[in-house]
Design a protein around this motif. Structure first.
Motif, PDB file in Angstrom:
ATOM      1  N   SER A 213       0.773  -1.449  -0.020  1.00 24.12           N
ATOM      2  CA  SER A 213       0.312   0.150   0.348  1.00 24.12           C
ATOM      3  C   SER A 213       0.834   0.953   0.207  1.00 24.12           C
ATOM      4  O   SER A 213       0.405   2.390  -0.897  1.00 24.12           O
TER       5      SER A 213
ATOM      6  N   ASP B 273       2.004   6.734  -6.335  1.00 19.81           N
ATOM      7  CA  ASP B 273       1.171   6.902  -7.146  1.00 19.81           C
ATOM      8  C   ASP B 273      -0.438   6.556  -8.310  1.00 19.81           C
ATOM      9  O   ASP B 273      -0.117   6.968  -9.182  1.00 19.81           O
TER      10      ASP B 273
ATOM     11  N   ARG C  64       0.987   3.906  -2.597  1.00 20.68           N
ATOM     12  CA  ARG C  64       0.371   5.202  -2.155  1.00 20.68           C
ATOM     13  C   ARG C  64       1.456   6.214  -2.784  1.00 20.68           C
ATOM     14  O   ARG C  64       1.297   7.851  -2.879  1.00 20.68           O
TER      15      ARG C  64
ATOM     16  N   LYS D  52      -4.941   1.441  -6.060  1.00 18.93           N
ATOM     17  CA  LYS D  52      -5.478   1.188  -4.968  1.00 18.93           C
ATOM     18  C   LYS D  52      -5.630  -0.263  -5.073  1.00 18.93           C
ATOM     19  O   LYS D  52      -5.864  -1.069  -5.690  1.00 18.93           O
TER      20      LYS D  52
END
Length: 397
Positions: free
Chosen positions: A129, A136, A133, A139
């Motif tokens: 995760s 970018d 993040r 998810k």
């Protein structure tokens, strides 16, 4: 003539010496066998020692390693440089290399950015995760119901890969291409931004030695890592981390330095004082306690305890019990007579109504000091009246 007796010396028998030699030989043989077995055991443990390298390591032959994929790339003419430190990886990267690594969980966000900055093509073989993040890319999302999936994206090198069955799926971010996807869930993310390409997938199952020959897994590895002549394969480890552990504050760090020595000194002084004081204690002495206690002392002591506790009911019960015992004796009743029987006998003897005597001898106990005093006075008057009536009857002819 009789000659002197001839002394015959016993001949030494070889049968006596044979068992000793046999035991000695067997002992040496057992020792040699033990040494050989021990050596074989050590050798077996040495040869069967587990591979210390982790998963997705290009030099690991374990099922989770990627040595098979690295050998396939070398067979295709790709030069692989394995780097186990960030400095070596950054120094080896140039414009015509592919930087490959698993999730660099031992590096901070700043270290990850500095590591991938010189590379125009970066492939992450495992996901997290934090990476999604940080880069970018999208998810995590739930996997679709189907099994193996085709590439299904406009990436030329993936056209001939075939179908693979990803282990984890992602929801691509804006501007990110999702491959091997179904219903918006993609098993491979590819981002082409600012002239650099970043690819991310969960390849622990797809590209590991154990499952590389299944479906199009090997073709997928070649498509991702075989587009340049050189591959710099960075292997993260705790030895190359830049994250410093921060210990939480303890009582020792929050107090001045002199506190600990002072506590130790006080403990030592207490131990010494205890030993010095304990040496003065003598043996236990048996003291003779009083064997006779006057009834008046017991009565006054119990009375003081009851008065101190303010227990009017308990005091009234004690007074009533004493009055019942004395009245029963004066009225010729047994010690087990009930309060009702004592009240009936006293009523007959004094010729007064039974109701008031029932209330006094068997009714509710007083709840305060004033009721206690009134009850004690009435009990004393009743005993006096009974004594007088009994005395008159005895003296009447």
């Amino acid at each position: 003539m009789t000659g002197a007796p001839t002394v015959v010396e016993p001949a030494t028998s070889t049968a006596v010496r044979e068992p000793g030699r046999l035991r000695s030989a067997l002992g040496w043989l057992a020792l040699a066998v033990a040494v050989i077995v021990f050596a074989l055991l050590i050798a077996a443990l040495s040869f069967s020692a587990p591979d210390s390298r982790g998963g997705l390591d290009p030099e690991s032959a374990k099922g989770s390693g990627t040595l098979a994929l690295a050998e396939i790339l070398r067979d295709q003419g790709v030069e692989i440089t394995v780097s186990r430190t960030r400095a070596d990886a950054i120094a080896a990267v140039d414009g015509d290399t592919t930087l490959v690594m698993s999730d660099p969980y031992t590096l901070s966000d700043e270290a990850v950015r500095a590591l991938i900055e010189p590379s125009n093509r970066t492939v992450f073989l495992s996901s997290s995760s934090r990476l999604l993040r940080l880069l970018d890319l999208g998810k995590n999302t739930s996997p679709p119901a189907s099994g193996a999936l085709p590439a299904g994206c406009d990436v030329p090198e993936l056209v001939d890969v075939g179908s693979v069955q990803p282990d984890r799926f992602f929801s691509p971010a804006d501007g990110v291409t999702g491959c091997f996807d179904e219903d918006g869930a993609a098993g491979l993310l590819i981002s082409d931004r600012d002239g650099t390409r970043t690819a991310l997938l969960e390849g622990a199952w797809l590209l590991g030695n154990e499952h590389l020959a299944e479906n199009g897994n090997a073709a997928l590895g070649l498509a991702l890592l075989g587009q340049t002549e050189r591959v710099v394969w960075y292997v993260p480890s705790f030895a190359d981390t830049d994250i410093e552990a921060q210990s939480s504050d303890t009582l020792a760090t929050l107090t001045p330095e002199w506190v600990t020595p002072a506590i130790l000194l006080l403990l030592l002084a207490g131990i010494v004082a205890g030993i010095a004081r304990g040496q003065r204690f003598g043996p236990l002495v048996t003291e003779t306690l009083p064997v006779t206690v006057r009834a008046s002392e017991t009565m006054h002591g119990r009375a003081r305890l009851t008065a101190k506790a303010g227990d009017s009911s308990h005091a009234a019960a004690a007074l009533r019990e004493g009055s019942l015992r004395r009245l029963a004796a004066r009225l010729g009743l047994t010690a087990r007579s009930t309060p009702e029987e004592v009240a009936d006998a006293a009523s007959d003897r004094l010729r007064i109504p039974r109701g008031s005597l029932y209330q006094l001898l068997a009714g509710p106990l007083p709840q305060n000091d004033s009721e206690l005093v009134d009850s004690a006075r009435r009990l004393a008057e009743l005993e006096t009246a009974v004594d007088t009536a009994v005395h008159v009857e005895r003296n009447t002819p």
